[in-house]
Scaffold this motif. Sequence first.
Motif, PDB file in Angstrom:
ATOM      1  N   SER A 135       8.435   6.793   5.235  1.00 25.29           N
ATOM      2  CA  SER A 135       9.302   7.913   4.848  1.00 25.29           C
ATOM      3  C   SER A 135       9.211   9.067   5.822  1.00 25.29           C
ATOM      4  O   SER A 135      10.135   9.892   5.898  1.00 25.29           O
ATOM      5  N   ASN A 136       8.118   9.139   6.581  1.00 23.73           N
ATOM      6  CA  ASN A 136       7.890  10.316   7.421  1.00 23.73           C
ATOM      7  C   ASN A 136       7.922  10.054   8.926  1.00 23.73           C
ATOM      8  O   ASN A 136       7.983  10.996   9.705  1.00 23.73           O
ATOM      9  N   ARG A 137       7.864   8.793   9.329  1.00 26.17           N
ATOM     10  CA  ARG A 137       7.838   8.525  10.762  1.00 26.17           C
ATOM     11  C   ARG A 137       9.210   8.823  11.373  1.00 26.17           C
ATOM     12  O   ARG A 137      10.245   8.546  10.766  1.00 26.17           O
ATOM     13  N   PRO A 138       9.238   9.366  12.579  1.00 24.51           N
ATOM     14  CA  PRO A 138      10.523   9.606  13.247  1.00 24.51           C
ATOM     15  C   PRO A 138      11.242   8.287  13.528  1.00 24.51           C
ATOM     16  O   PRO A 138      10.608   7.293  13.901  1.00 24.51           O
ATOM     17  N   TRP A 146       0.843  -1.207   0.000  1.00 22.09           N
ATOM     18  CA  TRP A 146       0.000   0.000   0.000  1.00 22.09           C
ATOM     19  C   TRP A 146       0.874   1.251   0.000  1.00 22.09           C
ATOM     20  O   TRP A 146       1.847   1.349   0.751  1.00 22.09           O
ATOM     21  N   LYS A 147       0.510   2.213  -0.834  1.00 23.54           N
ATOM     22  CA  LYS A 147       1.312   3.439  -0.917  1.00 23.54           C
ATOM     23  C   LYS A 147       1.360   4.169   0.415  1.00 23.54           C
ATOM     24  O   LYS A 147       2.372   4.802   0.749  1.00 23.54           O
ATOM     25  N   GLY A 148       0.275   4.091   1.170  1.00 15.66           N
ATOM     26  CA  GLY A 148       0.266   4.759   2.467  1.00 15.66           C
ATOM     27  C   GLY A 148       1.329   4.234   3.408  1.00 15.66           C
ATOM     28  O   GLY A 148       1.876   4.976   4.231  1.00 15.66           O
TER      29      GLY A 148
END
Length: 367
Positions: A97-100, A89-91
């Motif tokens: 890519s964005n989680r710390p 899933w793209k999500g």
Amino acid sequence: MSNVTPIYHRADELSSENSDKGGRTSPPSDHASPVGRQQLHDHHQQQQPHHFQRAHRAPGELELGVTEILEGRADAQRKVAATSGLSEWKGRHVWESNRPEWVSALVAEFFGTLFYCIAGEMATASYVLTTYAGNPQGNLTMIGFAYALGICFSIVVCATTSGGHFNPCITIAQIVFKGFPVRKAPAYIGAQLLGGFVASLIVIAIWHHELVEVTELLRSKGEAAVVFSASGPAGTIALFPTAGRSMGSIFANEFFADMLLSLVIWANLDGSNPFTGPQVAPYTIGLAYGVIVWGFSSANVATNTARDLGSRFACGVLWGQDCFPAKYSALTALTNIPATLVGVSIYTFFLSDTRRPPASTGETIPQ
């Protein structure tokens, strides 16, 4: 028999010609009308959204499941059907890519500690409480294996994400001997303590009725002290001193158990050690924990501040301040730290050598 090369399709390229629902669907006949083909295509679009599909399994391919561990291995010439669904899933990729970076590490330390603690405590509770019920299930061997497999599974599941400390004394040793960032240590140790605490709360929730029943039974018989012993209900969660053992003997038991355990752990971190490696380390370390339980539990043994303090606070939720015997609580929570540093020092300065070449991890079989 001719070799068949599997053909993979992206999930968003699937159509009615290659559906995995109910087996492979044969392509429509060339003589079918365009209207009929379009209706079939529209029906599949309504029933099976393309972004949650994958191509059918081609001849010779392995089905999705445990066989996925073979994918990409140089020594296993196998093909596994391409995945789709939430795994692709793209999500998920946006989240990654964005989680710390620290979020995943702390979640891994939390669950790694929880897995290790809950495995051993559940086995202990099962043995102790079924014994009171007159139908004992288990023994010390079972409890030792539960802790061994618990730490083994913790390493396999969580270590690649956080480094697999699961123990404050290992985090401290990593700071001193490996240069682990000091600024990360409080969060790591906090996650470990929380994991031990939640694991014990889960055990209490599962066995709550039996724990309360046995506690009331012992108190009604005038044996309240037994509640807070290794054979009592509180002892299934937290550790308590063995009757007749001095604090000196309990300290020696804990110190040498933790020192020997740290030697095994650090030997598995030694890249020049040819007798271990990434694929056997979880099992070697896990068995070391089992040996410690089997050999040193006569005076109880903590080995881990997160397991000890976490379970002790959870014990306090149900039984109160009696879960915190003063001198013993400090001994079990803190002894493993200097013992681990001594064991790691012995391995680092006497049993390892920086001049040794890295151990071979096996030859790569060419594709």
